[in-house]
Scaffold this active site. Structure first.
Site, short mmCIF file in Angstrom:
data_model
loop_
_atom_site.label_atom_id
_atom_site.label_comp_id
_atom_site.label_asym_id
_atom_site.label_seq_id
_atom_site.Cartn_x
_atom_site.Cartn_y
_atom_site.Cartn_z
N ASP A 1 48.43 56.41 65.87
CA ASP A 1 49.10 57.71 65.70
C ASP A 1 50.20 57.66 64.64
OD1 ASP A 1 50.90 56.24 67.17
OD2 ASP A 1 51.03 57.64 68.87
N GLU B 1 60.46 50.55 74.47
CA GLU B 1 59.97 51.56 73.52
C GLU B 1 60.63 52.89 73.82
OE1 GLU B 1 55.92 52.46 72.69
OE2 GLU B 1 55.25 50.38 72.71
N ASN C 1 49.97 45.70 75.48
CA ASN C 1 50.79 46.90 75.33
C ASN C 1 50.17 48.05 76.12
OD1 ASN C 1 52.74 48.81 73.80
ND2 ASN C 1 50.73 49.69 73.39
N GLU C 2 50.84 48.45 77.21
CA GLU C 2 50.58 49.70 77.95
C GLU C 2 49.25 49.73 78.69
OE1 GLU C 2 53.41 52.70 75.32
OE2 GLU C 2 51.23 52.85 75.10
#
Length: 879
Positions: A191, A554, A456-457
């Protein structure tokens, strides 16, 4: 291509001298496409796109819409080829290897037209035995397969159940099935970045010949033994033994500065290739530890390791060794449910201040040493001490980690899995195991790395069900998650490196996640672990929307890069906020609207009739918005470090998203592509200062906290001033000359109802005045003046269009900008276009009539060039 004694920059720019020759194949190759219609020279290390651009066959891949126009390059199958003559006598050597430090990504390797192996993982090195096929004159080919097509085929072969997400959001204009290939996940788009699924030999390639034995890898880990209260160094070396007989010898480790020298007997066999040593540092010798930036020195010691083996073989490695301990503290907190989550370095609690690092370019051959060092200088100049290497990019190059070691920048290191579910077929897992083993061995000797994070996530993706999987199938995906990150990655990390903590994901609840079977019920819990937080809808000036969490790894807001950065990759028709180009460049859903939504809450949108001026003013306002939003949020986290309020707090880290850009586009970055500082980076330099006054309002009361990273209490004076918007002369000042800012804490130093503050300063209302406040400190300690707005600036009264005059002079290699203003000027922005460099301050609230700002050029420039490029903008210039 050249012959040299083996010199490997594997750890800390270390050298390794071997009796056998090493012949580099880096340099000039040929590259051709699938049908042979294109053939051209190519540089190795390098990429197909880079070769095509260098030889004028394509434009800059980042220009306008070229990420779509050049999609055909990634869909083709390219071949790298070279021919070379061996510059040494092959008959003198028992074994010859072909070694690749990095191949991106899927390729079949032919040596003298014989297939010697295949590659399918960008993140691991490859070594092939070519003893039986090498000749005096040789040919070498790498037949690449399109990464896009390979990923699609791997996905289609996985027929038992879907592994989402199949494709990225349409706004990203990317490719599908990136989770089926071990390649930079952002190379298929993200993104904030384009889709360039490149092909190439992205790291060094060489031939090594040897007799007796070859050192494959060597690692060392300093460990503090609490029982003996002394330092030891755990050394591990792995050899490829060419001899059929056992090989004896000795290894000597020497650290002259620590008066340490130790010799051990060793024996190598083909089935016993590992050497493990424990080097004990003398207790009577003082060892200086490595500290994060701002907390001490980054002392390192020169160490040599000499292997003297039978047959006269000597292998010597020189490296720099650093001593430090790291602990992740998860324990109960008085007055708060849950557990703490913070780091101790050498026993001292450290607040993590920094940002998130993404790949600096879609094409790693463009990330030169100079470019990397410039980015790191900007990290240092912004008073950061931590970078998180995000899991959707790459394990960074050796120099990245060496710079972190030298500069005291802590690294939160993700493994390269991001925002997706992943397959767990045997072949995929085998490739991941090789990758993780390779990377941990490559990186674990760096003191800067303080934590490994599995992904990540991806924990939160399952917990919240981002990908809308059928609840009946959820157990399958959870089992896959545990298989990949716990039973494979975690198992390898704990086996290879017990010196630093491992967490399975970010965000995570840490120990609580483990208790809940590795998928927490609420990975966003502010009572445990780290969190990621984004909120584009609510007012970012309202600190109450932000989570009082343990550590925030983040958070962020978007802005547009400067016009001078965009101008290089666009044409005149693109220079409007809603142009086709602007919409194309925005890869975050509704991103352009979200920025204007935040801007409109507190500022007036440009109303001019000149389209270009309106575009530039809008860019400026997005940077103002981003900087002010992240300032508000970061200062909230900074002042939450020492307090528990309603069971929440003890925040010990703030890593905003994101540090750098991969191309010229709107993003969350504070550094534009090319290194130019956005307004946010200047703000970061201030809000990450070692001593900072932070002001805010709560229920009509104005507070000032003192936030300190210092190791000693600091006695200072706090001055609070009110200024009328129409004049830089302060209306009144409140001074407290007996302030003590506690070491390593955030404490209240001043509080007063705003109504009382306004009474004391006659003629002030919320709309007509602004508050500034600062500590009086010596020049050696950087402590910036801070400010607090009493109303939205769109409601401010008496805010005049400031007339700011500037005089430029030169002192040595630095330029001095002397400014004078007729009125208080918010967000004064000094710009010199494309001239590379940074100012000592920028984007500031000018509350003094006169001010001097320094400009530090990164390349030679002149006063006349600066004068021609210079412009100054403040908020009222956009009205």
């Amino acid at each position: 291509m050249h012959l040299h004694l083996l010199l490997i920059l594997a750890l800390f720019r270390a050298g390794c001298v071997v009796a056998g020759p090493s012949y580099s194949l880096s340099g000039s190759w040929r590259v051709s496409n699938g049908n042979g219609s294109l053939e051209l020279p190519a540089t190795v290390p390098g990429y197909v796109h880079s070769a095509l651009h260098q030889h004028g066959l394509i434009q800059d891949p980042y220009y306008r819409f070229n990420d779509l126009n050049y999609r055909w390059i990634s869909l083709d199958n390219w071949t790298y080829s070279t021919e070379f003559k061996i510059p040494f006598n092959l008959s003198e050597w028992q074994k010859v290897k072909l070694i690749f430090d990095g191949v991106d990504t899927v390729a079949e390797i032919l040596f003298n037209n014989v297939t010697i192996g295949k590659t399918d993982n960008m993140f691991t090195g490859y070594s092939f035995d070519i003893t039986n096929v090498v000749k005096d004159v040789n040919s070498l080919k790498l037949q690449f397969r399109s990464a896009v097509q390979y990923a699609e085929c791997q996905s289609k072969a996985h027929t038992s159940y879907r592994v989402p997400p199949e494709c990225p959001p349409v706004e990203q204009k990317g490719e599908c099935h990136v989770n089926f290939i071990r390649k930079a996940q952002c190379s298929f788009s993200w993104d904030w970045g384009p889709s360039f699924p490149s092909q190439g030999i992205w790291k060094d390639v060489r031939i090594e010949a040897y007799n007796i034995a070859h050192l494959d890898y060597l690692t060392f880990l300093p460990v503090y033994d609490n029982a003996s209260q002394a330092w030891n160094i755990e050394i591990k070396a792995s050899f490829d033994v060419a001899s059929s007989k056992s090989v004896g010898g000795q290894v000597t480790v020497a650290i002259p500065q620590l008066k340490t020298q130790q010799t051990n007997d060793i024996e190598l066999q083909q089935e016993q290739r590992i050497v493990k040593l424990l080097v004990k540092i003398r207790k009577d010798v003082a060892v200086e530890t490595w500290w994060p930036r701002g907390h001490g020195n980054q002392t390192g010691y020169n160490m040599t390791i000499l292997f003297a083996l039978d047959g006269g073989l000597k292998i010597e490695k020189a490296a720099k060794v650093y001593f430090r301990t790291v602990q992740l503290i998860e324990e109960g907190i008085k007055g708060s449910p849950g557990l703490s989550f913070y780091f101790k370095i050498n026993g001292l609690p450290i607040f993590l201040k920094g940002s998130n690092w993404i790949p600096a370019d879609s094409f790693q051959d463009k990330v030169t040493s100079d470019r990397l060092q410039l980015l790191f200088q900007s990290v240092v100049d912004a008073n950061m001490n931590t970078l998180r290497v995000w899991g959707g990019g790459i394990y960074e190059q050796d120099e990245f980690y060496a710079l972190c070691d030298e500069l005291g920048i802590m690294v939160w290191q993700d493994f390269m899995f991001a925002s997706a579910l992943y397959p767990t077929e045997p072949g995929f897992l085998a490739s991941v195991r090789k990758e993780v083993t390779y990377q941990v061995r490559r990186l674990k000797s760096h003191p800067s790395i303080i934590i490994w994070s599995g992904n990540n996530e991806n924990e939160v993706a399952l917990s919240v069900n981002w990908f809308h999987v059928n609840p009946r199938d959820m157990k399958t995906y959870i089992d896959d998650y545990v298989t990949l990150y716990v039973k494979n990655i975690r198992k390898i990390v704990l086996s290879e490196d017990k010196s630093r903590p491992f967490i399975a994901s970010s965000p995570t609840n840490g120990m609580k996640t483990m208790e809940e079977g590795w998928i927490s019920y609420d990975p966003y819990s502010i009572q445990y672990g780290d969190i990621h937080f984004y909120n584009y809808a609510d007012d970012c000036w309202n600190w109450k929307i932000f989570p009082k969490a343990r550590l925030v790894s983040e958070y962020g807001y978007q802005s547009w890069p400067s016009f001078s950065t965009l101008e290089k990759v666009s044409s005149q028709e693109d220079w409007a906020y809603n142009s086709r180009f602007s919409l194309h460049r925005q890869h975050h859903e509704d991103g352009n609207h979200q920025m204007l939504h935040q801007v409109k809450m507190h500022f007036k949108l440009p109303q001019g009739t000149d389209p270009l001026r309106t575009f530039k003013d809008t860019i400026y306002l997005t940077q103002v918005m981003q900087a002010q939003c992240i300032k508000t949020e970061t200062e909230f986290y900074l002042r939450s470090r020492s307090e528990i309020v309603d069971g929440k707090g003890h925040t010990m880290g703030a890593l905003y998203w994101q540090l750098n850009d991969i191309w010229q586009a709107p993003s969350w970055a504070s550094l534009e592509y090319g290194g130019k500082w956005k307004m946010l980076h200047y703000f970061a330099r201030r809000f990450f200062a070692p001593l900072l006054p932070v002001g805010f309002e709560d229920e009509g009361v104005f507070y000032v906290y003192g936030v300190s990273d210092l190791h000693k209490d600091h006695h200072t004076q706090l001055t609070v001033r009110l200024h009328h918007w129409s004049s830089p002369k302060p209306l009144c000042s409140l001074v407290n000359s007996s302030i003590v800012v506690k070491a390593g804490e955030a404490v209240v130093l001043f509080q007063m109802p705003v109504s009382e503050l306004l009474k004391r300063c006659r003629g002030c209302t919320r709309e007509t005045c602004v508050v500034s406040f600062y500590f009086s400190t010596d020049k050696e300690l950087f402590s910036p003046t801070n400010y607090h707005f009493l109303s939205s600036l769109k409601d401010a009264k008496g805010l005049l269009e400031a007339n700011i005059t500037v005089n430029i002079s030169q002192k040595g290699n630095v330029f001095v900008f002397d400014l004078e203003t007729s009125a208080v000027a918010p967000f004064v922005w000094l710009d010199v276009g494309s001239i590379p460099g940074r100012f000592s301050d920028n984007g500031f609230l000018m509350i003094r009539k006169k001010l001097s700002v320094l400009f530090y050029p990164w390349k030679p420039t002149s006063k006349s060039e600066l004068q021609q490029a210079f412009s100054v903008t403040s908020l009222t210039d956009t009205y």
